[in-house]
Design a protein around this motif. Structure first.
Motif, PDB file in Angstrom:
ATOM      1  N   GLY A  91      60.729   3.965  48.682  1.00 55.50           N
ATOM      2  CA  GLY A  91      59.422   4.159  48.468  1.00 55.50           C
ATOM      3  C   GLY A  91      58.341   3.148  48.139  1.00 55.50           C
ATOM      4  N   PHE A  92      58.616   2.085  47.869  1.00 50.18           N
ATOM      5  CA  PHE A  92      57.754   0.988  47.606  1.00 50.18           C
ATOM      6  C   PHE A  92      57.116   0.249  48.915  1.00 50.18           C
ATOM      7  N   GLY A  93      57.747   0.690  50.162  1.00 48.67           N
ATOM      8  CA  GLY A  93      57.110   0.536  51.360  1.00 48.67           C
ATOM      9  C   GLY A  93      57.583  -0.832  51.839  1.00 48.67           C
ATOM     10  N   GLU A  94      57.069  -1.118  53.034  1.00 50.46           N
ATOM     11  CA  GLU A  94      57.389  -2.573  53.569  1.00 50.46           C
ATOM     12  C   GLU A  94      57.159  -3.743  52.783  1.00 50.46           C
ATOM     13  N   ALA A  95      58.316  -4.326  52.492  1.00 53.20           N
ATOM     14  CA  ALA A  95      58.488  -5.232  51.442  1.00 53.20           C
ATOM     15  C   ALA A  95      58.388  -6.862  51.956  1.00 53.20           C
ATOM     16  N   VAL A  96      57.288  -7.608  52.482  1.00 53.24           N
ATOM     17  CA  VAL A  96      57.228  -8.634  53.068  1.00 53.24           C
ATOM     18  C   VAL A  96      57.067  -9.853  52.168  1.00 53.24           C
ATOM     19  N   ALA A  97      57.707 -10.676  52.126  1.00 49.97           N
ATOM     20  CA  ALA A  97      57.811 -12.073  51.139  1.00 49.97           C
ATOM     21  C   ALA A  97      56.529 -12.386  50.503  1.00 49.97           C
ATOM     22  N   GLY A  98      56.422 -12.376  49.141  1.00 44.98           N
ATOM     23  CA  GLY A  98      54.950 -12.627  48.810  1.00 44.98           C
ATOM     24  C   GLY A  98      54.117 -11.619  48.687  1.00 44.98           C
ATOM     25  N   SER A  99      54.469 -10.408  49.286  1.00 47.42           N
ATOM     26  CA  SER A  99      53.439  -9.120  49.147  1.00 47.42           C
ATOM     27  C   SER A  99      53.442  -8.705  47.749  1.00 47.42           C
ATOM     28  N   GLU A 100      52.429  -7.589  47.415  1.00 51.24           N
ATOM     29  CA  GLU A 100      52.380  -6.959  46.267  1.00 51.24           C
ATOM     30  C   GLU A 100      53.577  -5.837  46.144  1.00 51.24           C
ATOM     31  N   GLU A 101      53.913  -5.446  47.564  1.00 51.41           N
ATOM     32  CA  GLU A 101      55.131  -4.373  47.802  1.00 51.41           C
ATOM     33  C   GLU A 101      56.320  -5.208  47.071  1.00 51.41           C
ATOM     34  N   ALA A 102      56.634  -6.185  47.846  1.00 51.67           N
ATOM     35  CA  ALA A 102      57.879  -6.790  47.469  1.00 51.67           C
ATOM     36  C   ALA A 102      57.896  -7.378  46.035  1.00 51.67           C
ATOM     37  N   ARG A 103      56.694  -7.666  45.369  1.00 50.81           N
ATOM     38  CA  ARG A 103      56.562  -7.963  43.949  1.00 50.81           C
ATOM     39  C   ARG A 103      57.062  -6.661  43.137  1.00 50.81           C
ATOM     40  N   ALA A 104      56.540  -5.446  43.453  1.00 47.99           N
ATOM     41  CA  ALA A 104      56.942  -4.335  42.912  1.00 47.99           C
ATOM     42  C   ALA A 104      58.321  -3.845  42.896  1.00 47.99           C
TER      43      ALA A 104
END
Length: 568
Positions: free
Chosen positions: A14-27
């Motif tokens: 549910g957090f979406g695409e999680a690319v290193a350093g992105s806000e999605e990856a942080r969450a």
């Protein structure tokens, strides 16, 4: 806590695409930290490191009245280009002979999706203005990283030409209606400096020996199988381990960032940057010396998995596996895993994975929580937990050094005396070490063997041959032996080149392509003197290759011999 696999996968996806350093990856990393604490009662630490953060900002392909949605391929930065649409049907240079400067190249996804980078560099060299790749399966977008160079040297490899991916049905429509016509590609993407976040959990910290289990959580598009499934397996492993208790060893559990992409130098070897950075940090502080075993979970999505492991680890994993899982055993750690970053530093390592049978969903938005096999995910995690507990309880004694010797002996068939002598010396000294139960010495000695003999190789020429890297022990000796056998049979063949990617060491043991072609055309007309001269040359090449491998084996032998002398 009993894990509900589907529920956890949906929660993470549910957090979406999680690319290193992105806000999605942080969450996502913050949610994972909460999950780890729920399972173990201990909060993980965050290890921060520099990354390149890439983001897709949209892509469209237009032709006449068509306006088709696309996805930008990393690490390209987009652009607006227009040109004649030209279709290519393979990944070799001959398929690009009809491409003119300024053309937009379109191609169907190769059978091995990672061969998209081969398409990209061919198109770049032909002067194309853009590349469009459409999928083999309908209804999905896919991310494949491309670079601007053929080799995998540790050098910047920017990708200057726009490249996009389209769904299969849209790509087929584009080819049918627009081949030979002018098309317009509009793509936008960005790269910025970012901060990666690897989660590090240490249980029973401070013991003399350590076990590492790991899985990466960053992912392209949906990422349920690659690699949120591995994350859930790791959580299940932690549940098993906590249930038994961590006694007499330290457990280091890692949820790694930047496996898919993130190296700020933008090299062609773009994957496993986060684990490479972390393993180097441990090595620089000498913490790797106490690691008994490293276990990696990456795409544990099917009940038939691949076990890619250094030879001393295989027996332990197979012995503890349940009947639910089946394994195809590989010779060494797979080059495409985070585990390889530890194996190349000598650490006994194993990865449980299956990419080949998951290609349909690999790096796509169709890789949703309903696709991976939930039983496989749980069983892989439980197996990792059992292996970690056994290796932690027994230390290096849990590893199969006799099995490693058998692997080295299997290579010795038809090898020169120098190699056979090296294997014999190490075998005898290992036997004495086992008798006196010097498992720490065996661990040190075979770490040297892993470091010096285990390599990734590419069989062939980057421009002409497709396929991935292969991990091998003693590749130079084995390739020259195979070539020598062909010479003895008065035939030629095999790869035109053998390369160790990264260092780009060309193993100059195969006959050059012009020689092979000439020999092939002449065939039986070649003189006896030619074959005798070739046989003599290859005898020397075989001996030279065997001698270099034997030196590594003797170095390991000396470690054990010195310990035996000290123990007297």
């Amino acid at each position: 806590m009993q894990l509900n696999v589907r529920q956890v996968l949906e929660r993470l996806a549910g957090f979406g695409e999680a690319v290193a350093g992105s806000e999605e990856a942080r969450a996502l990393s913050e949610e994972l930290a909460r999950l780890v604490e729920e399972v173990t009662g201990t909060a993980p630490r965050v290890v921060r490191f520099p990354v390149a953060t890439w983001r897709d900002e949209g892509a469209i392909v237009e032709c006449g009245g068509l306006r088709l949605e696309a996805r930008v391929l990393p690490q390209t930065l987009g652009g607006i280009e227009a040109g004649r649409l030209v279709e290519v049907h393979c990944t070799t240079p001959r398929c690009f002979q009809h491409v003119s400067p300024g053309d937009v190249v379109v191609a169907r996804l190769p059978e091995d999706p990672d061969d998209v980078t081969t398409l990209y560099v061919h198109a770049l060299e032909a002067g194309a203005s853009a590349l469009i790749v459409y999928d083999r399966w309908p209804g999905r977008f896919r991310r494949i990283v491309v670079s601007g160079r053929w080799d995998y040297a540790w050098l910047p490899s920017p990708a200057p030409m726009p490249a996009v991916h389209m769904r299969a049905e849209d790509g087929s429509k584009l080819v049918k209606l627009c081949t030979g016509m002018r098309v317009r590609v509009e793509a936008s993407a960005s790269i910025r400096e970012g901060q990666g976040r690897t989660l590090e959990l240490l249980l029973n910290e401070g013991e003399e020996r350590e076990i590492i289990i790991m899985a990466h959580y960053d992912h392209w598009l949906s990422g349920a199988g690659d690699n949120l499934a591995g994350v859930v397996s790791l959580l299940e492993a932690l549940r098993v381990i906590r249930g038994e208790g961590v006694k007499g060893f330290t457990l280091r559990a890692l949820l790694l960032d930047a496996e898919e992409f993130g190296d700020p130098m933008l090299p062609a070897w773009y994957w496993s940057y986060g684990s490479r950075w972390y393993a180097k940090m441990l090595s620089d502080t000498e913490l790797l010396d106490q690691v008994v075993l490293a276990l990696n979970l990456d795409l544990p999505v099917l009940r038939r998995l691949k076990l890619a492991a250094t030879p001393e680890v295989r027996g332990l994993v197979e012995r503890l596996a349940s009947n639910t899982l089946e394994f195809d055993v590989e010779e060494f750690e797979t080059c495409y895993s985070d585990g390889y970053q530890f194996a190349k530093l000598g650490v006994p390592s194993a990865t449980l994975y299956n990419v080949e049978d998951y290609v349909e969903w690999y790096h796509t938005d169709a890789d949703t929580p309903s696709v991976p096999d939930e039983v496989a995910i749980i069983e892989a995690g439980r197996l990792a937990g059992r292996v970690a507990l056994e290796a932690g309880r027994l230390g290096p004694k849990a590893l199969d050094y006799r099995g490693y010797i058998r692997v080295l002996e299997s290579i010795a068939h038809e090898a020169p005396l120098e190699y056979r002598r090296g294997v014999y010396m190490l075998s005898e000294e290992a036997r004495l070490a086992l008798e006196r139960e010097d498992y720490d010495g065996l661990h040190r000695a075979f770490r040297l063997v892993n470091m010096t003999l285990g390599h990734c190789v590419f069989l062939g020429d980057y421009k002409w041959d497709s396929g991935g890297f292969r991990a091998m022990l003693a590749p130079r000796l084995r390739v020259v032996l195979e070539e020598f056998r062909r010479v003895l049979d008065k035939r030629v063949g095999g790869p035109g080149d053998v390369v160790i990617p990264g260092v780009e060491d060309h193993l100059a043991v195969a006959l050059p392509q012009p020689v092979k072609l000439w020999v092939y055309k002449r065939g039986a007309a070649l003189t006896r003197q030619f074959w005798e001269a070739l046989e003599s040359a290859f005898k020397h090449a075989v001996v030279d290759a065997a001698r270099s491998v034997a030196e590594a084996l003797v170095e390991a032998y000396e470690v054990l011999r010195a310990r035996r002398e000290t123990a007297r």
